[in-house]
Write a protein that holds these residues in place. Structure first.
Motif, PDB file in Angstrom:
ATOM      1  N   GLU A  42      -0.387  -2.153  12.771  1.00  0.00           N
ATOM      2  CA  GLU A  42      -0.758  -1.121  13.747  1.00  0.00           C
ATOM      3  C   GLU A  42      -2.181  -0.605  13.560  1.00  0.00           C
ATOM      4  N   ASP A  43      -2.770  -0.867  12.387  1.00  0.00           N
ATOM      5  CA  ASP A  43      -4.159  -0.447  12.166  1.00  0.00           C
ATOM      6  C   ASP A  43      -5.134  -1.227  13.032  1.00  0.00           C
ATOM      7  N   LEU A  44      -4.694  -2.363  13.568  1.00  0.00           N
ATOM      8  CA  LEU A  44      -5.574  -3.204  14.371  1.00  0.00           C
ATOM      9  C   LEU A  44      -5.570  -2.806  15.840  1.00  0.00           C
ATOM     10  N   ASP A  45      -4.753  -1.806  16.186  1.00  0.00           N
ATOM     11  CA  ASP A  45      -4.682  -1.326  17.571  1.00  0.00           C
ATOM     12  C   ASP A  45      -5.704  -0.218  17.780  1.00  0.00           C
ATOM     13  N   GLY A  46      -6.741  -0.490  18.532  1.00  0.00           N
ATOM     14  CA  GLY A  46      -7.754   0.516  18.791  1.00  0.00           C
ATOM     15  C   GLY A  46      -8.770   0.598  17.674  1.00  0.00           C
ATOM     16  N   PRO A  47      -9.856   1.314  17.906  1.00  0.00           N
ATOM     17  CA  PRO A  47     -10.922   1.410  16.899  1.00  0.00           C
ATOM     18  C   PRO A  47     -10.462   2.198  15.676  1.00  0.00           C
ATOM     19  N   PRO A  48     -10.690   1.668  14.475  1.00  0.00           N
ATOM     20  CA  PRO A  48     -10.268   2.395  13.273  1.00  0.00           C
ATOM     21  C   PRO A  48     -11.165   3.600  13.009  1.00  0.00           C
ATOM     22  N   THR A  49     -10.566   4.645  12.503  1.00  0.00           N
ATOM     23  CA  THR A  49     -11.309   5.845  12.132  1.00  0.00           C
ATOM     24  C   THR A  49     -11.674   5.785  10.649  1.00  0.00           C
ATOM     25  N   VAL A  50     -12.547   6.675  10.246  1.00  0.00           N
ATOM     26  CA  VAL A  50     -12.895   6.769   8.825  1.00  0.00           C
ATOM     27  C   VAL A  50     -11.651   7.108   8.006  1.00  0.00           C
ATOM     28  N   GLU A  51     -10.802   7.955   8.572  1.00  0.00           N
ATOM     29  CA  GLU A  51      -9.570   8.305   7.869  1.00  0.00           C
ATOM     30  C   GLU A  51      -8.679   7.079   7.677  1.00  0.00           C
ATOM     31  N   ASP A  52      -8.604   6.219   8.704  1.00  0.00           N
ATOM     32  CA  ASP A  52      -7.856   4.967   8.573  1.00  0.00           C
ATOM     33  C   ASP A  52      -8.421   4.121   7.439  1.00  0.00           C
ATOM     34  N   ARG A  53      -9.741   4.037   7.430  1.00  0.00           N
ATOM     35  CA  ARG A  53     -10.410   3.194   6.436  1.00  0.00           C
ATOM     36  C   ARG A  53     -10.118   3.671   5.020  1.00  0.00           C
ATOM     37  N   ILE A  54     -10.224   4.962   4.794  1.00  0.00           N
ATOM     38  CA  ILE A  54      -9.966   5.500   3.457  1.00  0.00           C
ATOM     39  C   ILE A  54      -8.514   5.253   3.063  1.00  0.00           C
ATOM     40  N   ARG A  55      -7.585   5.432   4.010  1.00  0.00           N
ATOM     41  CA  ARG A  55      -6.182   5.195   3.689  1.00  0.00           C
ATOM     42  C   ARG A  55      -5.936   3.745   3.301  1.00  0.00           C
ATOM     43  N   THR A  56      -6.563   2.791   3.991  1.00  0.00           N
ATOM     44  CA  THR A  56      -6.340   1.380   3.636  1.00  0.00           C
ATOM     45  C   THR A  56      -6.839   1.075   2.227  1.00  0.00           C
ATOM     46  N   GLN A  57      -7.917   1.713   1.823  1.00  0.00           N
ATOM     47  CA  GLN A  57      -8.426   1.487   0.474  1.00  0.00           C
ATOM     48  C   GLN A  57      -7.494   2.095  -0.566  1.00  0.00           C
ATOM     49  N   ARG A  58      -6.975   3.273  -0.267  1.00  0.00           N
ATOM     50  CA  ARG A  58      -5.990   3.878  -1.156  1.00  0.00           C
ATOM     51  C   ARG A  58      -4.714   3.038  -1.204  1.00  0.00           C
ATOM     52  N   ASP A  59      -4.342   2.489  -0.044  1.00  0.00           N
ATOM     53  CA  ASP A  59      -3.126   1.680   0.000  1.00  0.00           C
ATOM     54  C   ASP A  59      -3.266   0.392  -0.803  1.00  0.00           C
ATOM     55  N   LEU A  60      -4.477  -0.148  -0.909  1.00  0.00           N
ATOM     56  CA  LEU A  60      -4.654  -1.326  -1.760  1.00  0.00           C
ATOM     57  C   LEU A  60      -4.371  -0.964  -3.215  1.00  0.00           C
ATOM     58  N   TYR A  61      -4.855   0.192  -3.658  1.00  0.00           N
ATOM     59  CA  TYR A  61      -4.528   0.653  -5.008  1.00  0.00           C
ATOM     60  C   TYR A  61      -3.018   0.830  -5.173  1.00  0.00           C
ATOM     61  N   ARG A  62      -2.397   1.446  -4.183  1.00  0.00           N
ATOM     62  CA  ARG A  62      -0.946   1.670  -4.278  1.00  0.00           C
ATOM     63  C   ARG A  62      -0.200   0.346  -4.369  1.00  0.00           C
ATOM     64  N   HIS A  63      -0.632  -0.640  -3.598  1.00  0.00           N
ATOM     65  CA  HIS A  63       0.050  -1.936  -3.635  1.00  0.00           C
ATOM     66  C   HIS A  63      -0.056  -2.559  -5.025  1.00  0.00           C
ATOM     67  N   VAL A  64      -1.242  -2.492  -5.615  1.00  0.00           N
ATOM     68  CA  VAL A  64      -1.440  -3.066  -6.945  1.00  0.00           C
ATOM     69  C   VAL A  64      -0.626  -2.301  -7.988  1.00  0.00           C
ATOM     70  N   LEU A  65      -0.675  -0.983  -7.943  1.00  0.00           N
ATOM     71  CA  LEU A  65       0.049  -0.181  -8.934  1.00  0.00           C
ATOM     72  C   LEU A  65       1.560  -0.292  -8.746  1.00  0.00           C
ATOM     73  N   ASP A  66       2.017  -0.376  -7.504  1.00  0.00           N
ATOM     74  CA  ASP A  66       3.453  -0.589  -7.283  1.00  0.00           C
ATOM     75  C   ASP A  66       3.888  -1.931  -7.861  1.00  0.00           C
ATOM     76  N   THR A  67       3.045  -2.945  -7.714  1.00  0.00           N
ATOM     77  CA  THR A  67       3.368  -4.267  -8.250  1.00  0.00           C
ATOM     78  C   THR A  67       3.376  -4.255  -9.776  1.00  0.00           C
ATOM     79  N   ALA A  68       2.418  -3.535 -10.359  1.00  0.00           N
ATOM     80  CA  ALA A  68       2.349  -3.440 -11.822  1.00  0.00           C
ATOM     81  C   ALA A  68       3.463  -2.573 -12.398  1.00  0.00           C
ATOM     82  N   ALA A  69       3.936  -1.592 -11.608  1.00  0.00           N
ATOM     83  CA  ALA A  69       5.017  -0.692 -12.028  1.00  0.00           C
ATOM     84  C   ALA A  69       4.756  -0.069 -13.389  1.00  0.00           C
ATOM     85  N   PRO A  70       3.646   0.688 -13.543  1.00  0.00           N
ATOM     86  CA  PRO A  70       3.389   1.311 -14.846  1.00  0.00           C
ATOM     87  C   PRO A  70       4.438   2.367 -15.167  1.00  0.00           C
ATOM     88  N   PRO A  71       4.816   2.493 -16.436  1.00  0.00           N
ATOM     89  CA  PRO A  71       5.846   3.478 -16.793  1.00  0.00           C
ATOM     90  C   PRO A  71       5.314   4.903 -16.688  1.00  0.00           C
TER      91      PRO A  71
END
Length: 276
Positions: A42-71
């Motif tokens: 859904e991020d590809l629908d319409g022009p992305p905002t700066v807020e969208d951009r920042i969230r996607t960068q945070r979400d990349l961190y979340r994806h990596v940390l969720d995969t690593a599952a630190p205790p």
């Protein structure tokens, strides 16, 4: 040698890009994160905002940390921490006892200290520390961390084998390592990538297959080594964001082309240090 005393040499392109040029200040990397982002359809629908951009960068961190599952209550190390905003996210959302951000560039660490003054040792909760060091020569004791992770920095590491050995060394038994970055898909890719993308041509990014890291982790004693492509969640969204600032045919738009031509992809690579 004590922490901070080790030499940390840099290639000239890395020194310039993350020093005087300050890539973190470029609008395309809004919010101080320096990564391509993890995008939803859904991020590809319409022009992305700066807020969208920042969230996607945070979400990349979340994806990596969720995969690593630190205790919870563990000790985490981010290799190539940049401005430390990913370290702050890990502290805020994953409940570690401490996060250490390590970067090779002293100017980046100066910026990170200013950006995270309230989280540093001796200020506030004191759960973040920032250390200068190279991925190939980490200034830490053996088995110091429960999780070692790196977000879009491995393409700059001079020696993935040495990084693999060092990340394995500083992990505690049972600890997890997770790296996300873009890698060449095969031996024929590097020359073509240098033709398409300025960052490969000038040596900022190094074109290597993910097997260089997965194999090195295996040889270093890590187990359960896994490599998964997340290209569909990176490249279309990254190009969608670039399209507002760069015209078709300009070199940054060639990241998507390189992926479509099967030359480059984005991966999450994980491994575990086995228990005795």
């Amino acid at each position: 040698m004590t922490q901070g005393d080790r030499p940390a040499d840099m290639r000239a392109t890395v020194r310039e890009t993350y020093g005087p040029a300050d890539l973190s200040s470029v609008p395309v990397f809004a919010g101080g994160f320096i990564n391509f982002g993890y995008w939803r359809p859904e991020d590809l629908d319409g022009p992305p905002t700066v807020e969208d951009r920042i969230r996607t960068q945070r979400d990349l961190y979340r994806h990596v940390l969720d995969t690593a599952a630190p205790p919870a209550g563990g000790r985490l190390l981010e290799v190539g921490c940049g401005l430390g905003v990913g370290c702050a996210l890990a502290l805020e959302e994953y409940g570690p006892a401490q996060v250490t951000g390590m970067d090779i560039h002293p100017q980046q660490l100066e910026r990170a200290r200013r950006a995270n003054a309230g989280l540093l040792d001796g200020a506030g909760p004191g759960r973040l520390r920032l250390v200068r060091g190279a991925a190939e020569d980490m200034p830490f004791e053996d088995a110091a961390f429960d999780c070692v992770y790196s977000v879009e920095a491995a393409q700059h590491f001079d020696d993935l084998t040495r990084f693999a050995e060092e990340s394995a060394r500083v992990l505690r038994p049972g600890g997890r390592a997770a790296v996300t970055s873009f890698f060449a898909t095969g031996p024929e890719a590097p020359p073509r990538l240098a033709e398409l993308l300025d960052t490969f041509a000038d040596g900022l990014d190094i074109a290597r297959p993910p097997s260089e890291l997965t194999g090195a982790w295996g040889r270093s004693g890590l187990t359960d080594v896994r490599c998964a492509s997340i290209g569909p969640s990176v490249w279309p969204g990254w190009d969608h964001w670039l399209s507002a600032q760069w015209k078709p045919g300009t070199w940054p738009r060639n990241f998507l082309l390189a992926w479509e031509q099967g030359l480059l992809d984005y991966y999450v690579i994980t491994a575990t240090r086995p228990r005795p």
